[in-house]
Design a protein around this motif. Structure first.
Motif, short mmCIF file in Angstrom:
data_model
loop_
_atom_site.label_atom_id
_atom_site.label_comp_id
_atom_site.label_asym_id
_atom_site.label_seq_id
_atom_site.Cartn_x
_atom_site.Cartn_y
_atom_site.Cartn_z
N GLU A 157 0.83 -1.19 0.00
CA GLU A 157 0.00 0.00 0.00
C GLU A 157 0.87 1.25 0.00
N PRO A 158 0.33 2.38 -0.49
CA PRO A 158 1.14 3.61 -0.57
C PRO A 158 1.69 4.08 0.78
N PHE A 159 0.97 3.79 1.87
CA PHE A 159 1.42 4.26 3.18
C PHE A 159 2.57 3.43 3.74
N GLN A 195 8.16 1.29 0.09
CA GLN A 195 8.23 0.24 -0.92
C GLN A 195 9.15 -0.90 -0.53
N GLU A 196 10.25 -0.58 0.15
CA GLU A 196 11.20 -1.63 0.51
C GLU A 196 10.63 -2.59 1.56
N GLY A 215 8.25 1.27 12.40
CA GLY A 215 8.70 1.82 11.13
C GLY A 215 7.56 2.44 10.35
N VAL A 216 6.35 1.98 10.62
CA VAL A 216 5.14 2.53 10.00
C VAL A 216 4.18 2.87 11.13
N ASP A 217 3.80 4.15 11.23
CA ASP A 217 2.90 4.60 12.29
C ASP A 217 1.66 5.21 11.65
N MET A 218 0.58 4.45 11.67
CA MET A 218 -0.69 4.90 11.08
C MET A 218 -1.72 5.23 12.15
#
Length: 463
Positions: A253-255, A258-259, A293-296
Motif C-alpha cells: 500500500e502507498p502508506f 516500498q522496501e 517503522g510505520v505509524d498509522m
C-alpha cells in the motif's frame, strides 16, 4: 423422493428468489468466504421476510433436507453452504432501524458489519462487531461476538436485548429476558442450533464517528519485547483501549515504504474510543516500545478501522483457522508464538494475539451460554492463501496444526467455536463445559429435537 430432487423443487408461498443449478446468478450466490468449501446446493432460498424463512424451514424439514443457514457466509468451517441440500440465504434481509435516543437498534441478519456500522455511525453509535467488515452480523452475534470494541462494550451477544427466532417446527418466537428466557440464554453463544434468527434488537454505545486508532508496523526482531510489554500493559489498561498484536506481512500500500512491501512485520492494532488527547497519552508507552517503522495511528473514522483488515481476507480466500484461549501469557508462551510467527508459510498468513478482559469479564459467567470470561488473551492462527495447489494447502494447514500443538501447554478450554475450523463433538462439549452443555442439550431437545439445524458447532439432542 431423493434429497437432490426434493431440494431442487421450489418452495410454495416463497416470495424471495429461488436459485437452482443452471439458473442465472446461482454460481455467484453459492460462493462463501472460505474458498476451501466449493459446494453446490440443490436450492438456494434467498429470503426477504420472516415468512420466507418459515416457508424455507418447513420445506427443508418436510423433505428431509440438509439445511445450511447463511448470513455473511464467513463460517470458518464451511457451515454456510451444503452439497445437494437447501441453503436458507438471509443476505437480502438488510433492514436496520436505529433509535438514537434510546441507543438501540433492530437489525436483520443479512447485514454485514460494514453495513451495520454505516447505519449506526450516522448517530455516533456502535456495538462490538467483526474484525472483517464483510462478516455477517448473525453468525458473529450468536457464536462469538468478538471485535475491537469488546473490552469497552462487551461481546456482541452481551448487548442483545431480544431476538425473533424461527424454530425447527416453523414457529416464530421472541426470545428476551422476559419471553422464552431459556432460548435467550442459549442463542448467546449456542450459535444456530435452536433456529434461524430473523431480527436482532441490540443495545448500542456512544463510539465515534471518529476514534484514535490504526496500525503500528514494527520490525520482527521487536516481537518478544512487544508481546512482553503488551501482556503487562493491557492487564491494567482502560477499557477504552482495544488492541491486538499480529504477525503479518506488510501490504503493498502507498502508506508502506516500498522496501517493506510483503516483508514480515509485527503489527499493533490500536482502537481507542476516548478523547484524542487521552489516547495519545495511553498509546505513548506502546509507541516507545514498538519503535514502529510505520505509524498509522491517529484520528480516523471508526468505520475505517473496521475495514482495515478486509484486504487481507478477501471473499474466496482459502483459510484453515485455529484459535485458543491462553491460561496465561507466560514467557514460554511468548517464545513459542514468536518462533511460529517468524515461520508463517505465506504472506497472507496471520497470527493474531488478542487481549480480553474489560467489559467481557464484568458479565457473570452464567449470564450467557458463551463463557470463559476469566481468560485474558486469545491467539488466532489464521492460515490463509489464494493458490489452489494442494502443496500450498498442506503447508499452511501443517503450520496451524504445529502451532496449536506447540501451544498446548499454555492453553485452556473454551475458545469461541466461530474462531476455528474444528468443531467436533468433543470440542463442543469441552468448550461449554459439562454444566452448560447439559443446559444447551436440554434446549436442543425442546426447540430442535430432530437436529434439523446441525450444520453448526452442533449440540446434539439426547434422542
Amino acid at each position: 423422493m431423493s434429497d437432490v430432487l426434493a431440494g431442487s423443487s421450489l418452495i410454495d408461498g416463497f416470495k424471495g428468489e429461488q436459485l437452482r443449478p443452471g439458473d442465472a446468478g446461482y454460481d455467484e450466490a453459492r460462493l462463501v468466504w472460505n474458498g476451501l468449501f466449493d459446494r453446490h446446493p440443490a436450492l438456494i432460498a434467498r429470503c426477504t421476510t420472516t415468512k420466507d424463512v418459515v416457508a424455507a424451514v418447513n420445506h427443508g424439514r418436510d423433505n428431509g433436507l440438509t439445511i445450511a443457514v447463511r448470513s455473511g457466509g464467513h463460517s470458518a468451517a464451511g457451515h454456510s453452504t451444503v452439497d445437494d441440500g437447501l441453503v436458507i440465504d438471509l443476505t437480502l434481509m438488510k433492514r436496520i432501524d436505529v433509535d438514537p435516543d434510546a441507543q438501540t437498534c433492530r437489525a436483520q441478519p443479512g447485514l454485514t458489519w460494514g453495513e451495520f456500522d454505516g447505519a449506526t455511525q450516522m448517530h455516533g453509535l456502535a456495538v462490538t462487531g467483526g474484525r472483517f467488515s464483510t462478516t455477517g452480523i448473525a453468525g458473529l452475534m450468536l457464536g462469538s461476538g468478538s471485535g475491537w470494541l469488546e473490552r469497552k462494550c462487551g461481546l456482541t451477544g452481551d448487548n442483545l436485548l431480544s431476538a425473533e427466532v424461527v424454530t425447527a417446527d416453523g414457529r416464530v418466537v421472541r426470545a428476551s429476558k422476559d419471553e422464552n428466557p431459556d432460548l435467550f440464554w442459549g442463542i448467546r453463544g449456542g450459535g444456530g442450533n435452536f433456529g434461524v434468527v430473523t431480527e436482532f434488537e441490540l443495545k448500542l454505545h456512544q463510539v465515534g464517528p471518529m476514534i484514535y486508532g490504526g496500525l503500528l508496523g514494527c520490525a520482527p526482531d521487536r516481537a518478544t519485547e512487544i508481546l512482553s510489554f503488551m501482556r503487562d500493559y493491557m492487564a491494567d489498561a482502560p477499557a477504552d483501549l482495544g488492541s491486538g498484536v499480529a504477525f503479518i506481512s506488510a501490504p503493498p500500500e502507498p502508506f508502506v515504504p516500498q522496501e517493506m512491501h510483503f516483508q514480515p512485520l509485527v503489527g499493533i492494532v490500536i482502537c481507542w474510543t476516548g478523547s484524542k488527547e487521552e489516547g495519545e497519552r495511553v498509546v505513548a508507552p506502546i509507541r516507545e516500545v514498538a519503535q514502529a517503522g510505520v505509524d498509522m495511528v491517529g484520528e480516523m473514522p471508526y468505520v475505517a478501522l473496521q475495514g482495515m483488515l478486509d484486504g487481507g481476507g478477501p471473499y474466496g480466500i482459502r483459510g484453515y483457522l485455529k484459535a485458543e484461549f491462553l491460561s496465561e501469557m507466560s514467557d514460554d508462551a511468548i517464545a513459542t508464538l514468536v518462533e511460529h510467527g517468524a515461520k508463517r508459510p505465506g504472506p497472507m498468513v496471520q497470527l493474531l494475539l488478542e487481549p480480553l478482559g474489560g467489559a467481557i469479564a464484568e458479565m457473570d459467567e452464567n449470564e450467557t451460554a458463551l463463557g470463559r470470561r476469566d481468560v485474558t488473551w486469545c491467539y488466532h492462527a489464521l492460515s490463509m492463501w489464494m493458490d489452489p495447489a494442494q502443496e500450498t494447502a498442506d503447508s499452511h494447514i501443517a503450520w496451524s496444526k504445529e502451532l496449536t500443538q506447540a501451544m498446548k501447554p499454555h492453553t485452556t478450554n473454551g475458545v469461541y467455536l466461530n474462531f476455528t475450523n474444528e468443531d467436533d463433538e468433543d470440542r463442543v462439549r469441552s468448550t461449554f463445559g459439562a454444566e452448560k452443555y447439559a443446559r444447551l442439550q436440554a434446549l436442543k431437545d425442546k426447540y430442535d429435537p430432530q437436529n434439523l439445524f446441525h450444520l453448526n458447532a452442533n449440540i446434539k439432542p439426547t434422542a
